[in-house]
Design an enzyme around this catalytic site. Structure first.
Site: not given
Length: 169
Positions: A154, A26-28, A22-23, A48
């Site tokens: 965020d 930078g971290m996951a 899905l996306a 995730k």
């Protein structure tokens, strides 16, 4: 050694079979996933997964689990529910409920494309729901009654989901 040598590491983590990316940040990586093996008893989830280069960083893993512990305590209709936090070999992940809907950012883009901003009634419906979830998280207390001082770092239209039933998460 992998206890499941016959499985494809790219398609599974824990009890989840990845259906599609899905996306990726930078971290996951965020996946739509399926749990369960029996037909009629499968459940969709969003998984995730920490990126491999961060999975060996003990400080990052500690931060991930600290955040996951707090998020798992949140129980509010305007906050996505955490189903599971886990480790599979050297990979770390969390599984969340699937929110059937669309990001607020997509609704805003669609409105801009049509040159018709979101209406005041639409905004008056969406903003308080998002604020309710944020307020609940911000006011969360631990078992001793101490404030946890949770802050979402965020808050943005792409991180606010509007459900098909006009709810907000």
């Amino acid at each position: 050694m992998d206890p499941h040598p016959d499985r494809d590491r790219e398609s599974r983590i824990g009890r989840y079979r990845m259906l599609g990316l899905l996306a990726k940040g930078g971290m996951a990586e965020i996946y739509l996933a399926l749990a369960g093996e029996l037909s009629g008893f499968r459940t969709l989830a969003v998984v995730k997964r920490i990126l491999p280069h961060l999975a060996s960083n003990t400080d990052f893993i500690q931060m991930f689990f600290d955040e996951a512990r707090i998020v798992a305590m949140l129980d509010h209709p305007n906050i996505v529910r955490i189903i599971e936090v886990g480790q599979d070999g050297d990979e770390y992940f969390l599984a969340m409920e699937v929110v059937q809907g669309t990001p607020l950012s997509a609704l805003i883009r669609q409105a801009a494309k049509q040159n018709t901003p979101l209406t005041q009634p639409q905004s008056a419906h969406l903003v308080p729901q998002a604020a309710n979830g944020l307020g609940y998280a911000h006011n969360l207390l631990d078992a001793s009654g101490r404030a946890l001082n949770v802050a979402h770092r965020d808050v943005s239209p792409q991180n606010i989901r509007v459900t098909y039933a006009a709810g907000v998460k």
